[in-house]
Scaffold this motif. Structure first.
Motif, PDB file in Angstrom:
ATOM      1  N   GLY A  34      39.521 109.662 -84.209  1.00  0.00           N
ATOM      2  CA  GLY A  34      38.429 110.071 -85.086  1.00  0.00           C
ATOM      3  C   GLY A  34      38.624 109.847 -86.571  1.00  0.00           C
ATOM      4  O   GLY A  34      37.693 110.023 -87.333  1.00  0.00           O
ATOM      5  N   SER A  35      39.815 109.492 -87.009  1.00  0.00           N
ATOM      6  CA  SER A  35      40.016 109.217 -88.429  1.00  0.00           C
ATOM      7  C   SER A  35      41.080 108.133 -88.589  1.00  0.00           C
ATOM      8  O   SER A  35      41.869 107.883 -87.680  1.00  0.00           O
ATOM      9  CB  SER A  35      40.421 110.483 -89.181  1.00  0.00           C
ATOM     10  N   ALA A  36      41.101 107.527 -89.763  1.00  0.00           N
ATOM     11  CA  ALA A  36      42.008 106.395 -90.008  1.00  0.00           C
ATOM     12  C   ALA A  36      43.477 106.782 -89.901  1.00  0.00           C
ATOM     13  O   ALA A  36      44.323 105.941 -89.611  1.00  0.00           O
ATOM     14  CB  ALA A  36      41.725 105.805 -91.374  1.00  0.00           C
ATOM     15  N   ASP A  37      43.805 108.037 -90.105  1.00  0.00           N
ATOM     16  CA  ASP A  37      45.212 108.447 -90.018  1.00  0.00           C
ATOM     17  C   ASP A  37      45.562 109.060 -88.660  1.00  0.00           C
ATOM     18  O   ASP A  37      46.602 109.674 -88.501  1.00  0.00           O
ATOM     19  CB  ASP A  37      45.581 109.401 -91.151  1.00  0.00           C
ATOM     20  N   SER A  38      44.686 108.873 -87.692  1.00  0.00           N
ATOM     21  CA  SER A  38      44.920 109.395 -86.342  1.00  0.00           C
ATOM     22  C   SER A  38      44.952 108.270 -85.315  1.00  0.00           C
ATOM     23  O   SER A  38      44.434 108.400 -84.217  1.00  0.00           O
ATOM     24  CB  SER A  38      43.824 110.401 -85.970  1.00  0.00           C
ATOM     25  N   VAL A  39      45.584 107.172 -85.672  1.00  0.00           N
ATOM     26  CA  VAL A  39      45.698 106.017 -84.792  1.00  0.00           C
ATOM     27  C   VAL A  39      47.063 106.068 -84.124  1.00  0.00           C
ATOM     28  O   VAL A  39      48.058 106.390 -84.762  1.00  0.00           O
ATOM     29  CB  VAL A  39      45.533 104.705 -85.587  1.00  0.00           C
ATOM     30  N   PHE A  40      47.107 105.765 -82.834  1.00  0.00           N
ATOM     31  CA  PHE A  40      48.379 105.843 -82.121  1.00  0.00           C
ATOM     32  C   PHE A  40      48.471 104.770 -81.047  1.00  0.00           C
ATOM     33  O   PHE A  40      47.473 104.315 -80.517  1.00  0.00           O
ATOM     34  CB  PHE A  40      48.565 107.231 -81.488  1.00  0.00           C
ATOM     35  N   ALA A  41      49.686 104.361 -80.756  1.00  0.00           N
ATOM     36  CA  ALA A  41      49.949 103.377 -79.707  1.00  0.00           C
ATOM     37  C   ALA A  41      50.132 104.117 -78.388  1.00  0.00           C
ATOM     38  O   ALA A  41      50.701 105.215 -78.351  1.00  0.00           O
ATOM     39  CB  ALA A  41      51.207 102.586 -80.041  1.00  0.00           C
ATOM     40  N   ILE A  42      49.632 103.503 -77.310  1.00  0.00           N
ATOM     41  CA  ILE A  42      49.743 104.128 -75.989  1.00  0.00           C
ATOM     42  C   ILE A  42      49.624 103.037 -74.915  1.00  0.00           C
ATOM     43  O   ILE A  42      48.947 102.035 -75.123  1.00  0.00           O
ATOM     44  CB  ILE A  42      48.637 105.215 -75.812  1.00  0.00           C
ATOM     45  N   ALA A  43      50.290 103.239 -73.817  1.00  0.00           N
ATOM     46  CA  ALA A  43      50.147 102.321 -72.685  1.00  0.00           C
ATOM     47  C   ALA A  43      48.769 102.550 -72.060  1.00  0.00           C
ATOM     48  O   ALA A  43      48.312 103.694 -71.957  1.00  0.00           O
ATOM     49  CB  ALA A  43      51.237 102.577 -71.652  1.00  0.00           C
ATOM     50  N   PRO A  44      48.084 101.489 -71.642  1.00  0.00           N
ATOM     51  CA  PRO A  44      46.749 101.650 -71.057  1.00  0.00           C
ATOM     52  C   PRO A  44      46.711 102.628 -69.881  1.00  0.00           C
ATOM     53  O   PRO A  44      45.754 103.390 -69.741  1.00  0.00           O
ATOM     54  CB  PRO A  44      46.366 100.242 -70.614  1.00  0.00           C
ATOM     55  N   VAL A  45      47.749 102.623 -69.055  1.00  0.00           N
ATOM     56  CA  VAL A  45      47.784 103.546 -67.910  1.00  0.00           C
ATOM     57  C   VAL A  45      47.815 104.991 -68.407  1.00  0.00           C
ATOM     58  O   VAL A  45      47.116 105.860 -67.882  1.00  0.00           O
ATOM     59  CB  VAL A  45      49.000 103.245 -67.004  1.00  0.00           C
ATOM     60  N   GLU A  46      48.596 105.250 -69.444  1.00  0.00           N
ATOM     61  CA  GLU A  46      48.664 106.606 -69.999  1.00  0.00           C
ATOM     62  C   GLU A  46      47.336 107.008 -70.631  1.00  0.00           C
ATOM     63  O   GLU A  46      46.908 108.160 -70.506  1.00  0.00           O
ATOM     64  CB  GLU A  46      49.779 106.698 -71.034  1.00  0.00           C
ATOM     65  N   LEU A  47      46.684 106.064 -71.314  1.00  0.00           N
ATOM     66  CA  LEU A  47      45.381 106.346 -71.915  1.00  0.00           C
ATOM     67  C   LEU A  47      44.362 106.688 -70.839  1.00  0.00           C
ATOM     68  O   LEU A  47      43.606 107.649 -70.962  1.00  0.00           O
ATOM     69  CB  LEU A  47      44.909 105.149 -72.743  1.00  0.00           C
ATOM     70  N   ARG A  48      44.352 105.901 -69.761  1.00  0.00           N
ATOM     71  CA  ARG A  48      43.431 106.163 -68.652  1.00  0.00           C
ATOM     72  C   ARG A  48      43.645 107.560 -68.090  1.00  0.00           C
ATOM     73  O   ARG A  48      42.695 108.322 -67.878  1.00  0.00           O
ATOM     74  CB  ARG A  48      43.611 105.114 -67.555  1.00  0.00           C
ATOM     75  N   GLU A  49      44.894 107.917 -67.855  1.00  0.00           N
ATOM     76  CA  GLU A  49      45.198 109.230 -67.290  1.00  0.00           C
ATOM     77  C   GLU A  49      44.837 110.361 -68.247  1.00  0.00           C
ATOM     78  O   GLU A  49      44.237 111.354 -67.853  1.00  0.00           O
ATOM     79  CB  GLU A  49      46.676 109.297 -66.905  1.00  0.00           C
ATOM     80  N   ALA A  50      45.193 110.215 -69.522  1.00  0.00           N
ATOM     81  CA  ALA A  50      44.937 111.276 -70.501  1.00  0.00           C
ATOM     82  C   ALA A  50      43.447 111.502 -70.732  1.00  0.00           C
ATOM     83  O   ALA A  50      43.009 112.641 -70.923  1.00  0.00           O
ATOM     84  CB  ALA A  50      45.624 110.930 -71.827  1.00  0.00           C
ATOM     85  N   ALA A  51      42.667 110.421 -70.698  1.00  0.00           N
ATOM     86  CA  ALA A  51      41.223 110.531 -70.934  1.00  0.00           C
ATOM     87  C   ALA A  51      40.436 110.789 -69.660  1.00  0.00           C
ATOM     88  O   ALA A  51      39.240 111.042 -69.714  1.00  0.00           O
ATOM     89  CB  ALA A  51      40.716 109.257 -71.602  1.00  0.00           C
ATOM     90  N   GLY A  52      41.104 110.708 -68.495  1.00  0.00           N
ATOM     91  CA  GLY A  52      40.384 110.861 -67.233  1.00  0.00           C
ATOM     92  C   GLY A  52      39.382 109.737 -67.034  1.00  0.00           C
ATOM     93  O   GLY A  52      38.306 109.950 -66.482  1.00  0.00           O
TER      94      GLY A  52
END
Length: 66
Positions: A34-52
């Protein structure tokens, strides 16, 4: 996507969240919270799981422009 589910969101009703299958080819993607200082790297599988999220193709293949 016009609406995405926030990881850890406390919404009363769930938001349908989809993940482009092309992202699964990458070892790491960059997501934002939601903001320019809230950018983070993540594996796509982890993103899928975390976001449902559901992995779903939503691009349209088109012939090359002439």
């Amino acid at each position: 996507m016009s609406a995405t589910s926030a990881i850890g969101s406390t919404r009363a009703a769930p938001i349908r969240t989809v993940l482009d299958p092309d992202l699964m080819a990458f070892e790491q993607v960059w997501a934002a919270a939601g903001s320019a200082d809230s950018v983070f790297a993540i594996a796509p599988v982890e993103l899928r799981e975390a976001a449902g999220a559901t992995v779903a193709a939503f691009r349209e293949d088109r012939p090359p422009a002439r």
